[in-house]
Design a protein around this motif. Structure first.
Motif, mmCIF file in Angstrom:
data_model
loop_
_atom_site.group_PDB
_atom_site.id
_atom_site.type_symbol
_atom_site.label_atom_id
_atom_site.label_comp_id
_atom_site.label_asym_id
_atom_site.label_seq_id
_atom_site.Cartn_x
_atom_site.Cartn_y
_atom_site.Cartn_z
ATOM 1 N N HIS A 4 0.824 -1.211 0.000
ATOM 2 C CA HIS A 4 0.000 0.000 0.000
ATOM 3 C C HIS A 4 0.857 1.260 0.000
ATOM 4 N N ARG A 11 1.638 6.564 -6.900
ATOM 5 C CA ARG A 11 0.527 7.448 -7.263
ATOM 6 C C ARG A 11 0.963 8.904 -7.261
ATOM 7 N N GLY A 135 -4.939 2.850 -9.828
ATOM 8 C CA GLY A 135 -5.972 3.888 -9.809
ATOM 9 C C GLY A 135 -5.705 4.902 -8.720
ATOM 10 N N TYR A 136 -6.799 5.421 -8.171
ATOM 11 C CA TYR A 136 -6.641 6.504 -7.192
ATOM 12 C C TYR A 136 -6.599 6.017 -5.752
ATOM 13 N N GLY A 137 -6.660 4.711 -5.571
ATOM 14 C CA GLY A 137 -6.413 4.188 -4.229
ATOM 15 C C GLY A 137 -7.626 3.867 -3.389
ATOM 16 N N TYR A 140 -12.397 1.677 -6.209
ATOM 17 C CA TYR A 140 -13.737 1.827 -6.812
ATOM 18 C C TYR A 140 -13.859 1.054 -8.124
ATOM 19 N N TYR A 141 -12.868 1.232 -8.981
ATOM 20 C CA TYR A 141 -12.945 0.561 -10.286
ATOM 21 C C TYR A 141 -12.737 -0.947 -10.131
HETATM 22 N N1 LIG Z 1 -13.207 -6.298 -5.098
HETATM 23 C C1 LIG Z 1 -12.735 -5.824 -3.946
HETATM 24 N N2 LIG Z 1 -13.259 -6.213 -2.768
HETATM 25 C C2 LIG Z 1 -12.790 -5.731 -1.617
HETATM 26 N N3 LIG Z 1 -11.787 -4.829 -1.510
HETATM 27 C C3 LIG Z 1 -11.235 -4.394 -2.633
HETATM 28 C C4 LIG Z 1 -11.676 -4.859 -3.909
HETATM 29 N N4 LIG Z 1 -10.947 -4.235 -4.849
HETATM 30 C C5 LIG Z 1 -10.080 -3.434 -4.188
HETATM 31 N N5 LIG Z 1 -10.255 -3.528 -2.866
HETATM 32 C C6 LIG Z 1 -9.487 -2.812 -1.836
HETATM 33 O O1 LIG Z 1 -9.557 -1.415 -2.041
HETATM 34 C C7 LIG Z 1 -8.335 -0.812 -1.618
HETATM 35 C C8 LIG Z 1 -7.799 0.098 -2.687
HETATM 36 O O2 LIG Z 1 -7.428 -0.666 -3.829
HETATM 37 P P1 LIG Z 1 -6.303 -0.176 -4.829
HETATM 38 O O3 LIG Z 1 -5.136 0.352 -4.071
HETATM 39 O O4 LIG Z 1 -6.050 -1.263 -5.825
HETATM 40 O O5 LIG Z 1 -7.048 1.051 -5.511
HETATM 41 P P2 LIG Z 1 -6.942 1.567 -6.980
HETATM 42 O O6 LIG Z 1 -6.931 0.462 -7.969
HETATM 43 O O7 LIG Z 1 -5.808 2.515 -7.043
HETATM 44 O O8 LIG Z 1 -8.304 2.391 -7.058
HETATM 45 P P3 LIG Z 1 -9.466 2.439 -8.158
HETATM 46 O O9 LIG Z 1 -9.890 1.016 -8.468
HETATM 47 O O10 LIG Z 1 -10.565 3.223 -7.485
HETATM 48 O O11 LIG Z 1 -8.937 3.142 -9.331
HETATM 49 C C9 LIG Z 1 -7.359 -1.940 -1.304
HETATM 50 O O12 LIG Z 1 -7.262 -2.068 0.076
HETATM 51 C C10 LIG Z 1 -8.007 -3.157 -1.942
HETATM 52 O O13 LIG Z 1 -7.685 -4.341 -1.279
#
Ligand SMILES: Nc1ncnc2c1ncn2[C@@H]1O[C@H](COP(=O)(O)OP(=O)(O)OP(=O)(O)O)[C@@H](O)[C@H]1O
Ligand SMILES: [Mg+2]
Length: 191
Positions: A4, A11, A135-137, A140-141
């Motif tokens: 993380h 990021r 992504g943005y952390g 969501y996506y």
């Molecule tokens: N399908 C899921 N179910 C539960 N938790 C999830 C899921 N996808 C992502 N997460 C959790 O969300 C948090 C953020 O994920 P991550 O750092 O990959 O964000 P990101 O890919 O940068 O953001 P985004 O998808 O919004 O662009 C992490 O702790 C991850 O484990």
């Protein structure tokens, strides 16, 4: 550094890099990306499209969305509804949007489009040529992709956002196609 922290660090660095693309270059490159998108065969047959609404230094999508609306396609755009959930809301006109708490243009309605989606176009901070995405952390996506049926997941980005490697977790969903102002990277397995 744990994963993380690594992601957070990247990021910050990659957002700064994307912000170095000037407004005029951003327009030019975004236009080129839209042209490449139209070269993807399925794009011309798609009926149901999910596409993000660009904000600040992201690849611009307003003209792209207007093009979809002109073609009478079913368009849905993202809306953040709570701290972990994003929904896809049907859109019939860009003027139906208003800035959300972050300043990002968002539909006023809380209606969720049912899908499945022929194409989903996602933003990101960083990408690899293997289709990995940062992504943005908030995940969501990643969550949205795990809950919605999408035929082709497309990332659009400037070349400057590409990196050799990205730290990834189980929940990170990779892309089927990545399009930049220089190329189309198709990661789908030949059938
Ligand atoms: N399908 C899921 N179910 C539960 N938790 C999830 C899921 N996808 C992502 N997460 C959790 O969300 C948090 C953020 O994920 P991550 O750092 O990959 O964000 P990101 O890919 O940068 O953001 P985004 O998808 O919004 O662009 C992490 O702790 C991850 O484990
Ligand atoms: Mg992720």
């Amino acid at each position: 550094m744990n994963i993380h922290e690594q992601k957070k660090h990247l990021r910050t660095r990659l957002k700064k890099r994307r912000e170095l693309v000037s407004e005029s270059k951003r327009k030019e490159k975004s236009q080129q990306i839209s042209e490449y998108l139209s070269e993807i065969d399925e794009f011309n047959h798609a009926k149901n499209i999910f596409c993000y609404i660009s904000y600040l230094s992201e690849v611009e999508t307003h003209a792209l969305i207007n093009g979809f609306l002109d073609r009478n396609l079913a368009i849905a755009v993202p809306k953040i509804v709570d701290k972990s959930e994003m929904i896809a809301v049907p859109l019939s006109d860009l003027s139906d949007l208003e800035p959300d708490a972050m300043g990002i243009l968002t539909p006023k309605l809380n209606l969720s489009a049912s899908g499945p989606f022929d194409i989903a176009i996602t933003p990101g901070v960083g990408f690899t040529v293997n289709g990995e995405r940062l992504g943005y952390g908030k995940g969501y996506y990643d969550r949205w992709f795990s809950q919605n049926k999408v035929n082709i997941k497309i990332g659009i980005a400037f070349e400057t956002q590409l990196v050799e490697q990205l730290p990834t977790e189980e929940t990170d969903i990779s892309l089927d196609v990545l399009v930049t102002e220089e190329r189309i990277i198709d990661l789908r397995k030949p059938s």
